[in-house]
Design an enzyme around this catalytic site. Structure first.
Site, PDB file in Angstrom:
ATOM      1  N   HIS A  46      -2.263  34.687  35.098  1.00 14.42           N
ATOM      2  CA  HIS A  46      -3.021  34.567  35.605  1.00 14.42           C
ATOM      3  C   HIS A  46      -3.639  35.683  34.007  1.00 14.42           C
ATOM      4  O   HIS A  46      -2.478  35.568  32.946  1.00 14.42           O
ATOM      5  CB  HIS A  46      -3.626  36.188  35.935  1.00 14.42           C
ATOM      6  CG  HIS A  46      -2.935  36.549  37.262  1.00 14.42           C
ATOM      7  ND1 HIS A  46      -4.341  36.720  38.245  1.00 14.42           N
ATOM      8  CD2 HIS A  46      -3.346  35.042  38.201  1.00 14.42           C
ATOM      9  CE1 HIS A  46      -4.135  37.514  39.441  1.00 14.42           C
ATOM     10  NE2 HIS A  46      -2.769  35.501  39.368  1.00 14.42           N
ATOM     11  N   GLU A  48      -5.070  37.109  32.368  1.00 17.02           N
ATOM     12  CA  GLU A  48      -4.775  38.981  31.445  1.00 17.02           C
ATOM     13  C   GLU A  48      -3.209  38.543  31.045  1.00 17.02           C
ATOM     14  O   GLU A  48      -3.058  39.548  30.160  1.00 17.02           O
ATOM     15  CB  GLU A  48      -5.413  39.577  32.346  1.00 17.02           C
ATOM     16  CG  GLU A  48      -6.909  40.582  33.207  1.00 17.02           C
ATOM     17  CD  GLU A  48      -7.563  39.682  34.117  1.00 17.02           C
ATOM     18  OE1 GLU A  48      -8.209  39.614  34.776  1.00 17.02           O
ATOM     19  OE2 GLU A  48      -6.058  38.080  34.491  1.00 17.02           O
ATOM     20  N   CYS A  76      -7.101  41.633  38.814  1.00 12.16           N
ATOM     21  CA  CYS A  76      -6.869  42.364  40.099  1.00 12.16           C
ATOM     22  C   CYS A  76      -5.381  43.079  39.682  1.00 12.16           C
ATOM     23  O   CYS A  76      -5.357  43.925  38.992  1.00 12.16           O
ATOM     24  CB  CYS A  76      -6.175  40.961  40.699  1.00 12.16           C
ATOM     25  SG  CYS A  76      -4.772  40.382  39.501  1.00 12.16           S
ATOM     26  N   CYS A  79      -2.971  42.389  37.683  1.00 14.15           N
ATOM     27  CA  CYS A  79      -3.294  42.909  36.869  1.00 14.15           C
ATOM     28  C   CYS A  79      -3.536  43.582  35.822  1.00 14.15           C
ATOM     29  O   CYS A  79      -3.302  44.392  34.622  1.00 14.15           O
ATOM     30  CB  CYS A  79      -4.390  41.798  35.613  1.00 14.15           C
ATOM     31  SG  CYS A  79      -3.892  39.723  36.313  1.00 14.15           S
TER      32      CYS A  79
END
Length: 144
Positions: A46, A48, A76, A79
Site C-alpha cells: 500500500h 503508506e 486501512c 497501514c
C-alpha cells in the site's frame, strides 16, 4: 498533499487503486510511495507502507519518529498499524475511506488502546483526492 496526489497518479497509470503517500521530516520529503499490491505481487504494498519503507531506509532507522505522513485516502487497518509501529507524529489525509478507513471511518483510532498515538488532520485537498478514486472505480465499472 499535492506530492501524494502525484504518487496516486503513478498508481493509476499501473491500473492500481490510485492512492499516494509521502513522508515529510523537517520540511523535506524522505519517502514516497503509491499503491502497488497488484504490480508488486505484494498485499502489503500500500502507498503508506511503501512510503514508510523508503523513509526508514533514508534515515537508517525503522522508527521514523515525529514525521508527518500525507496520504490521499484514510489509511486501512494494516497501514495504521505500520504508522503506529513507525512512531509517526502526524497523519494528514485527503478523503475518508468509508469501507475500510481505520482512523475515523470504520475504526476510531483515538479510542484504540495503542502504545502510540499520532495527530490526525483529515480533509486536506479532499475533493481532488476523492475524485481521483471515484473516477478510477467509475471507469472500472464501465470497463468490465
Amino acid at each position: 498533499m499535492r506530492l501524494a496526489l502525484e504518487e496516486a497518479k503513478r498508481a493509476l497509470h499501473l491500473g492500481e487503486v490510485p492512492v499516494g503517500a509521502v513522508v515529510v521530516a523537517n520540511g523535506a520529503v524522505i519517502g514516497a510511495g503509491f499503491n502497488q499490491p497488484i504490480h508488486a505481487v505484494d498485499p502489503t504494498a500500500h502507498a503508506e507502507i511503501v512510503a514508510l519503507r523508503a523513509a526508514a531506509r533514508e534515515i537508517g532507522n525503522y522508527r521514523v519518529t515525529g514525521v508527518s505522513l500525507y496520504a490521499t485516502i484514510e489509511p486501512c487497518l494494516m497501514c495504521v498499524g505500520a504508522l503506529v509501529h513507525a512512531r509517526i507524529g502526524t497523519l494528514v489525509y485527503g478523503t475518508a475511506e468509508p469501507k475500510g478507513g481505520a482512523v475515523t471511518s470504520v475504526l476510531d483510532l483515538a479510542r484504540l488502546p495503542l502504545n502510540h498515538h499520532f495527530q490526525v488532520i483529515p480533509g486536506i485537498l479532499e475533493t481532488e483526492c476523492r475524485e481521483l478514486v471515484v473516477e478510477f472505480f467509475r471507469f472500472r465499472r464501465q470497463d468490465g
